[in-house]
Scaffold this motif. Structure first.
Motif, short mmCIF file in Angstrom:
data_model
loop_
_atom_site.label_atom_id
_atom_site.label_comp_id
_atom_site.label_asym_id
_atom_site.label_seq_id
_atom_site.Cartn_x
_atom_site.Cartn_y
_atom_site.Cartn_z
N LEU A 214 0.88 -1.19 -0.01
CA LEU A 214 -0.01 0.03 0.10
C LEU A 214 0.68 1.16 0.02
O LEU A 214 2.02 1.39 0.78
CB LEU A 214 -0.90 0.16 1.37
N VAL B 35 -8.44 -2.80 4.70
CA VAL B 35 -7.75 -1.75 4.43
C VAL B 35 -8.45 -1.23 3.08
O VAL B 35 -8.42 -1.73 2.08
CB VAL B 35 -6.23 -1.80 4.01
N VAL C 210 -8.50 1.45 0.03
CA VAL C 210 -7.69 2.27 -0.70
C VAL C 210 -8.51 3.33 -1.66
O VAL C 210 -9.56 2.71 -2.21
CB VAL C 210 -7.01 1.42 -1.73
N LEU D 108 -4.40 5.56 1.26
CA LEU D 108 -5.26 5.15 2.45
C LEU D 108 -6.65 5.85 2.58
O LEU D 108 -6.40 7.16 3.00
CB LEU D 108 -4.33 4.89 3.41
#
Length: 244
Positions: A201, A219, A221, A206
């Protein structure tokens, strides 16, 4: 030192345990595993391990079948009677390959190599602020080659034997790195974090993260429809990384 032994031969495990106790009296052998299924079950939970000693041929198959599914938290020293698994071993975080029966002298050589590797990694981490990291990639297209600035890459993904870079428009590009581990070493660790076995990442992109399953995080993105799921061994490190 926290150590795991993967070995299905009791005498071989006993000999290895004796060598470890002689070399590292303070070492803790956290687990002795003799089956692929036991390896999968043990590493399904987040583990703080410094080193793994692993045989290759176990009672229910080759250990590689487990390692291909896992994101191991540390290097592996392979111990085996077979001399034809070198390539598989070093593609599975192997740093040494001990052919049985190996002597205590040969064991010590392997541990010396491990110590040198650990020292080099520590030194590299301390000097990371001075290291020159990748700032762009050359990407081949049907009409020619283009420059892809690393600042425009939201994440990297290993898939089907190639490394893909996803740009901020959501397009994927094949880049020249041969493995996700090689790529990781060329990226600024202040900006990029490896979330699991195959995905890295870029902090700039983020959006948010949230608990997903036990010891894992989802997570999100920017402009990526599905979240990236952290591996259990990297979730805690991801939180520390975000805190700087």
């Amino acid at each position: 030192m926290r150590i795991v032994i993967i070995e299905d031969e009791p005498l071989a495990a006993q000999k290895l345990t004796g060598y470890i106790a002689q070399y590292w009296p303070e070492a803790e052998i956290v687990a002795e595993l003799g089956l692929v299924s036991q390896v999968l079950a043990f590493f399904a939970e987040s583990q703080q391990i410094d080193l793994i000693f692993s045989d290759i041929e176990l009672g229910d198959g080759q250990v590689f079948s487990a390692m291909q599914q896992l994101d191991l938290p540390c290097p592996v020293i392979f111990t085996t009677s077979y001399d034809n698994f070198w390539m598989d071993a070093f593609q599975s975080q192997g740093i040494e390959y001990l052919l049985k029966p190996f002597s205590y002298k040969r064991f010590c050589q392997a541990l010396t190599n491990y110590a040198q590797l650990s020292a080099a990694m520590t030194k590299g981490a301390e000097s990371s602020n001075d290291k020159q990291y990748k700032t762009r990639f050359i990407v081949k297209k049907s009409t020619g080659s283009v420059v892809l600035p690393i600042a425009d890459i939201s994440c990297f993904r290993a898939a089907n034997g190639v490394i893909l870079a996803r740009d901020k428009q959501g397009e994927y590009h094949i880049i020249s790195e041969s493995s996700i581990t090689e790529l990781e070493g060329r990226l600024d660790p202040r900006q990029f974090f490896r979330l699991n076995r195959s995905e890295v990442l870029n902090l700039t992109y983020l959006e948010r993260f949230e608990p997903y399953a036990k010891d894992t995080l989802a997570v999100y993105v920017k402009q990526l429809n599905e979240p990236i799921i952290t591996s259990k061994t990297r979730s805690a490190g991801f939180r520390r990384w975000l805190e700087g």
